[in-house]
Design a protein around this motif. Structure first.
Motif, PDB file in Angstrom:
ATOM      1  N   LEU A  66       0.804  -1.218   0.000  1.00  0.00           N
ATOM      2  CA  LEU A  66       0.000   0.000   0.000  1.00  0.00           C
ATOM      3  C   LEU A  66       0.840   1.273   0.000  1.00  0.00           C
ATOM      4  O   LEU A  66       0.347   2.333  -0.398  1.00  0.00           O
ATOM      5  CB  LEU A  66      -0.925   0.021   1.219  1.00  0.00           C
ATOM      6  CG  LEU A  66      -1.949  -1.104   1.325  1.00  0.00           C
ATOM      7  CD1 LEU A  66      -2.762  -0.950   2.600  1.00  0.00           C
ATOM      8  CD2 LEU A  66      -2.869  -1.118   0.107  1.00  0.00           C
ATOM      9  N   ARG A  72      -0.196   0.523  -7.926  1.00  0.00           N
ATOM     10  CA  ARG A  72      -1.377   1.114  -7.290  1.00  0.00           C
ATOM     11  C   ARG A  72      -2.090   2.075  -8.233  1.00  0.00           C
ATOM     12  O   ARG A  72      -3.327   2.125  -8.277  1.00  0.00           O
ATOM     13  CB  ARG A  72      -0.976   1.836  -6.000  1.00  0.00           C
ATOM     14  CG  ARG A  72      -0.549   0.909  -4.881  1.00  0.00           C
ATOM     15  CD  ARG A  72      -0.464   1.635  -3.549  1.00  0.00           C
ATOM     16  NE  ARG A  72       0.533   2.691  -3.529  1.00  0.00           N
ATOM     17  CZ  ARG A  72       1.827   2.502  -3.281  1.00  0.00           C
ATOM     18  NH1 ARG A  72       2.289   1.276  -3.080  1.00  0.00           N
ATOM     19  NH2 ARG A  72       2.665   3.519  -3.247  1.00  0.00           N
ATOM     20  N   ASP A 116      -2.030   3.441   2.554  1.00  0.00           N
ATOM     21  CA  ASP A 116      -2.049   2.937   3.927  1.00  0.00           C
ATOM     22  C   ASP A 116      -2.822   3.951   4.769  1.00  0.00           C
ATOM     23  O   ASP A 116      -2.249   4.789   5.466  1.00  0.00           O
ATOM     24  CB  ASP A 116      -0.613   2.770   4.432  1.00  0.00           C
ATOM     25  CG  ASP A 116      -0.562   2.113   5.801  1.00  0.00           C
ATOM     26  OD1 ASP A 116      -1.527   1.414   6.160  1.00  0.00           O
ATOM     27  OD2 ASP A 116       0.448   2.304   6.506  1.00  0.00           O
TER      28      ASP A 116
END
Length: 487
Positions: free
Chosen positions: A319, A329, A436
């Protein structure tokens, strides 16, 4: 008999065999092969399922022998069943008798024969194998190397993913088969009494692949004992990352292996590494990385069919890691509908301090505009504490997440203390696209005694350093440096 008592029973005898020169890995192989034959006999005798094992090689032919006759029968059984096709061949592939003392072999056979295993409401082989891994890791003061997904978590994931008969369900890191078996049982209930659905379920079996021979054997045993029989084995030993997927799937449910980085570097379309002696050539990957979890995520994204959906357990570094992680991502947010993120608590895996998440996303066709409009994050970590023994994770602990997920209508979600929505514009503006995300106050931070054991803290430091080193490598690559020291 509870799972813990099962593990205690087989572990106590493992000490005897290990003292006699039978290695831990060999013992696990022997006990699972013998357990399978006993459970297959029980199911056949009870009429629950007709055995596919030829009569000559069934359990009753072992249990009534001792001495050299028992050793000879066991050795020939392993050899014969290893030549069978389908799941039987997968189960006994390369299996060999490692218990050379007939008296010791008889003790193992007698120990298994005195119990009724099939009626237990537990995944017997999985519990034993995973429990033995944990015990061995404790004794040798090292990691188990494989971190099996807690069954309550698997059930909650399958409950919200809702696989349907006729869908192709796959796990590229299948382990003992927890995900694909739970998905199969879910679909089996849906198909009950409906001949059309039963046919769809039979024609589109679940499938899996794993790099470790031992767990492939266990997975095949589980599938067989749950009634999944096919001419070709739906699970096989292999490296899922080795080549682009030959098939594409409607649903992927998986927990790729955690731990050390891959010994291979995957070369994507963004570059090559001439100095690497072992690399995966994957033109379907967007970026090059030696991070095993990043590569598995890219593989899953590639292996999904158009309109396919996935739920993947991945560690925190996926993340926030820069370089390749950021690229993946970005692709996940733009080319997929990454709609839900479940932050998992520590204490639910065998390795202490593991911080992981479940990523839920749907594949979409190519588009000029991003497919992810909202990412809903459920914080199941902050101020929640579980342990493997004193306070184990249970399915009911995830009831609130399942309710918030709103599988019937994901567009009808509402925010709660632990469930929040983040718009695409907000996500894309985050530094290095760091996903995150957390917002709850951690009460434990106010109490130094609750920060965790020294082992937990050391593990977290090592993981953070590994993630930082990966980011430095990415910077070095961008600078064109030959190595990290030059950068």
């Amino acid at each position: 008999m509870t799972p813990n008592s099962l593990v205690n029973k087989v572990w106590n005898f493992a000490h005897v065999l290990r003292d006699d020169g039978v290695g831990y890995g060999d013992y696990v192989e022997q006990i699972t092969c013998l357990l399978f034959l006993k459970m297959d006999q029980e199911q056949n005798d009870s009429g629950l399922q007709v055995s596919s094992v030829p009569a000559t090689w069934r359990w009753d032919q072992l249990a009534n022998k001792d001495g050299d006759a028992l050793e000879t029968q066991y050795r020939r059984t392993l050899e014969a069943l290893g030549k069978e096709t389908g799941l039987l061949g997968t189960i006994f592939r390369k299996a060999q008798n490692k218990i050379q003392d007939p008296a010791k072999l008889k003790r193992v056979v007698s120990m298994i024969d005195e119990e009724e295993w099939s009626g237990l409401d537990v995944d017997v082989k999985g519990w034993i194998y995973e429990g033995l891994l944990e015990r061995n890791a404790t004794e040798v003061k090292g990691g188990a190397g494989q971190y099996f997904t807690p069954r309550p978590l698997i059930r909650a994931i399958v409950d919200v993913m809702r696989p349907q008969p006729g869908m192709t369900i796959h796990d590229p890191a299948s382990g003992t088969g927890g995900f694909i078996l739970t998905a199969y049982e879910f679909m089996k209930k849906l198909a009950s009494g409906d001949k059309g659905k039963v046919k769809k379920l039979r024609d589109h079996p679940v499938s899996g692949i794993d790099i470790v021979d031992g767990v492939v054997r266990l997975c095949a045993m589980n599938l067989y004992l749950h009634g999944i029989r096919s001419e070709d084995s739906p699970v096989r030993q292999g490296d899922a990352l080795l080549a682009p997927p030959a098939d594409h799937y409607d649903m992927i449910l998986t927990n790729p292996p955690f731990g050390k980085k891959s010994s291979y570097t995957v070369v994507g379309v963004d570059g090559d590494l001439e100095r690497e002696s072992q690399v995966y050539e994957r033109d379907d990957f967007a970026t090059t990385s030696s991070n095993k979890q990043i590569n598995f995520l890219q593989h899953i994204m590639s292996a999904l069919d158009t309109a396919g959906t996935a739920a993947v357990v991945l560690p925190d570094n996926v993340l926030f890691e820069g370089g390749p992680g950021e690229k993946v991502r970005r692709k996940l947010l733009t080319g997929f509908d990454f709609h839900t993120l479940l932050r998992l608590p520590t204490g639910i895996f065998y390795k202490p301090g593991v911080k992981a998440n479940v990523l839920f996303f749907d594949k979409k066709p190519a588009s000029d505009t991003p497919w992810t409009r909202k990412l809903w994050v459920y914080d199941f970590r902050t101020n929640l504490h579980f342990t493997l023994k004193q306070n184990p994770l249970k399915r009911e602990h995830l009831d609130d997440f399942v309710a918030c997920y709103s599988a019937d209508n994901r567009h009808d979600r509402t925010s709660t203390e632990r469930f929040r929505c983040f718009e695409y514009e907000e996500l894309i503006a985050r530094d290095k696209l760091n996903l995150d995300i957390f917002w709850l106050k951690d009460d434990g931070l106010e109490d130094a005694d609750s920060l965790g054991t020294p082992a937990d803290l050391a593990t977290e430091i090592v993981e953070n350093l590994a993630a930082a080193l990966e980011q430095f490598r990415a910077v070095a690559a961008e600078l064109g440096a030959d190595d990290l020291d030059a950068a």
